[in-house]
Write an enzyme that holds these catalytic residues in place. Sequence first.
Site, PDB file in Angstrom:
ATOM      1  N   GLY A  14       0.029  -5.263   0.375  1.00 14.06           N
ATOM      2  CA  GLY A  14      -1.067  -5.211  -0.584  1.00 14.06           C
ATOM      3  C   GLY A  14      -0.670  -5.795  -1.934  1.00 14.06           C
ATOM      4  N   ALA A  22       0.860  -1.180   0.000  1.00  7.32           N
ATOM      5  CA  ALA A  22       0.000   0.000   0.000  1.00  7.32           C
ATOM      6  C   ALA A  22       0.895   1.228   0.000  1.00  7.32           C
ATOM      7  CB  ALA A  22      -0.867  -0.018   1.245  1.00  7.32           C
ATOM      8  N   GLU A  40      -1.279  -9.317  -1.633  1.00  6.25           N
ATOM      9  CA  GLU A  40      -2.736  -9.528  -1.568  1.00  6.25           C
ATOM     10  C   GLU A  40      -3.341  -9.483  -2.978  1.00  6.25           C
ATOM     11  OE1 GLU A  40      -3.485  -6.545   1.650  1.00  6.25           O
ATOM     12  OE2 GLU A  40      -4.558  -8.240   2.557  1.00  6.25           O
ATOM     13  N   GLU A  60       3.257  -6.312   6.996  1.00  8.40           N
ATOM     14  CA  GLU A  60       2.459  -5.301   7.709  1.00  8.40           C
ATOM     15  C   GLU A  60       2.721  -5.285   9.210  1.00  8.40           C
ATOM     16  OE1 GLU A  60       1.381  -7.217   5.293  1.00  8.40           O
ATOM     17  OE2 GLU A  60      -0.019  -6.146   3.988  1.00  8.40           O
TER      18      GLU A  60
END
Length: 671
Positions: free
Chosen positions: A102, A63, A105, A125
């Site tokens: 992310g 992210a 992900e 994270e």
Amino acid sequence: MGDIAAWTRNGAIAVLTLDNPPVNAISQAVRSALVEGVKRAAAEPDVSALVIACAGRTFFAGADLKEFGKPSTEPFLTEVVDTIEGAGKPVIAAIHGSALGGGLEIAMACHYRVAHADARLGLPEVTLGLMPGARGTQHLPRLVGVSKALEIIALGEPVSAPEARTIGLVDEIAEGDLVEAACAKARSAADAPPRRTRERVAQPVSDDIYEQFSQRHAKKFRGLDAPKAIIASIRAATELPFEDGARRERDIFLKLRAGPQNEALRHVFFAEREAGKVPGIEGGEARVIETAGVIGSGTMGSGITIAFLSAGIPVTLYERDPAALKRGLAHIRMVLDGNVSSGRMTREAADRALSAVQPTSDMAALANADVIVEAAYERMDIKRSIFAELGELAKPGAILASNTSYLDLDEIAGVTSRPADVIGLHFFSPANIMKLLEVVRGRETAPDVIATAFKLAKRIGKIAVLSGNAWGFIGNRMLAVRREQAEAMAVEGASPAQVDRVLENFGFAMGPFRMGDLAGLDLGWTPESSTGSTIRERLCEAGRRGQKTGAGFYDYRDDRKPAPSQEAEAIIAGFARDRGITRSSFDDAEILDRLLWPMVDEGAKLLAEGIALRESDIDVVWLNGYGWPRWTGGPMFHARQTGLPEVTRRLRALGIAPSDALMNLANEDSA
Ligand code: COA
């Protein structure tokens, strides 16, 4: 689609290539482009499958951390992930560089994953006080099982592409061109229905697995909120249908994201990168470093030698006393052997490192080194005589560095004919492990010498922070303030064990008294000059010089575990009596305030004096050199989170007047 995404075709396969330098962080523009790309693939009848790839050095590295702390903007990452996974045509991730957070992900939402052999995949994270919040904790256990998922998410350590292939996270390692390989995979998958991760089952495991995992890593997880949350969320993947598990994940994620640890750890992430940017130096030409010299083979010199060797830099190790040199070499060998047995290093690498150290008791052997780090005894007369000699014998352009932790660098530089080449490189013990390197700029240190020091630090795996030349530099000057307060409290009636416990509960691995005992209470102390004017001096006079003598503030029996000491207590009480100080009990909150806030006050002074460049540099020093708990962001950040006006109020409540420097910061803060 704008500049951020390119749409190309390879026969019936569409290739969507995202480009958001430097690391393809998943910004709002990237998220939009991904959703649009999937929709376009669905809409174009002659497209049979979609490959998602990235330009530049890496797949999505996560992210966009710069968007955190601001209001979220649509489409959210969850929507991107669901759109990809729900696509009617197969979607293939083509992964190179790092697929992190992310980024992974997104890859797990794709129906197939093809990776370059050098790629790394991870969900780091947790290092930001977070956990994956876009189906990551639900997808990963479905792909690799609970135990592996726990390791990858709660420890936050990435896996290599070959390992990812073995555990089932990656379908294929690309031989040759990555996008070509991904297109080939797309062609072979095009006729089958998309293979969705969410449709798999995450096999439940017994409670013991979770329990053992938490216990095994208890030390690492201490103080952190995220690991518990991660374990709960992974468990949900095995207990709930996908949609419900994903909702549970989202709830837990949002709580973490709004919490103080995430804010602090994001600060740490950027602070550590910011520290490397020195105004006026950035981008400057650095000198070439191929060989190093180290002076002194004590604990520090040996550690520094290992740090260089481990990075492949050969070292000439000088020590005047041949017996000490032998001991130093034995220590170096022992540490490297230890690295081999713990799996941190291969036998070959350790042997290579050992053969790259050249021991000598002749200082002239340092003449060819590109950088020479002096780690001799911490006395000005000794440093002066070494640097006078170095100035004569080092080759032109060599960098002459001192590992001094307190002394005046300009005085050291002054004895050489080339003060521009002189710099402070202050390592922390054990120097092969501790991340921090204080880079001390003297009055005449040349900019390219500073640039070289920063580059060298990165090469040997250190985080460098610039400090001006002042007694104790950044770290030790603040440490001295903490020590003074800790010892004053002991005299006034707090027990060393209580003070240590308070700081350890705050998150330090060791309180000030245990740390003092470990380092030795007799640093710089001699019986001849001792006047009994501090409790340390009195302890030393009584033969209690710290852990090495079996006694200091604590008693140490064979197991080196500290036990409260009646003798030490009597010495401290006697000192208080002599000084007419009445002793009383302390409450924990007062102890914590008195340990932390005077340090912050000193930090403010370091800034005002220009010794530290920025508040975040002070945080980086304390986080990486002194074990300040990362999840509180460092002393200055912690003070900001508490509120600087509140910090000044608490100082006053302790009877300590805040400095003008701190008052100025506090006034700016409340303005
Ligand atoms: N969001 C925003 N910026 C990021 C970023 C992210 N997720 N990851 C890295 N950057 C920036 C860095 O701040 C740095 O910017 P700067 O050059 O202006 O200082 C730049 O990208 C390069 O990063 P750096 O870490 O110096 O490069 P590297 O090659 O050593 O490492 C990575 C690259 C991707 C391995 C590393 O940056 C990383 O681990 N990033 C974070 C990954 C992560 O935690 N993702 C999960 C987020 S939820």
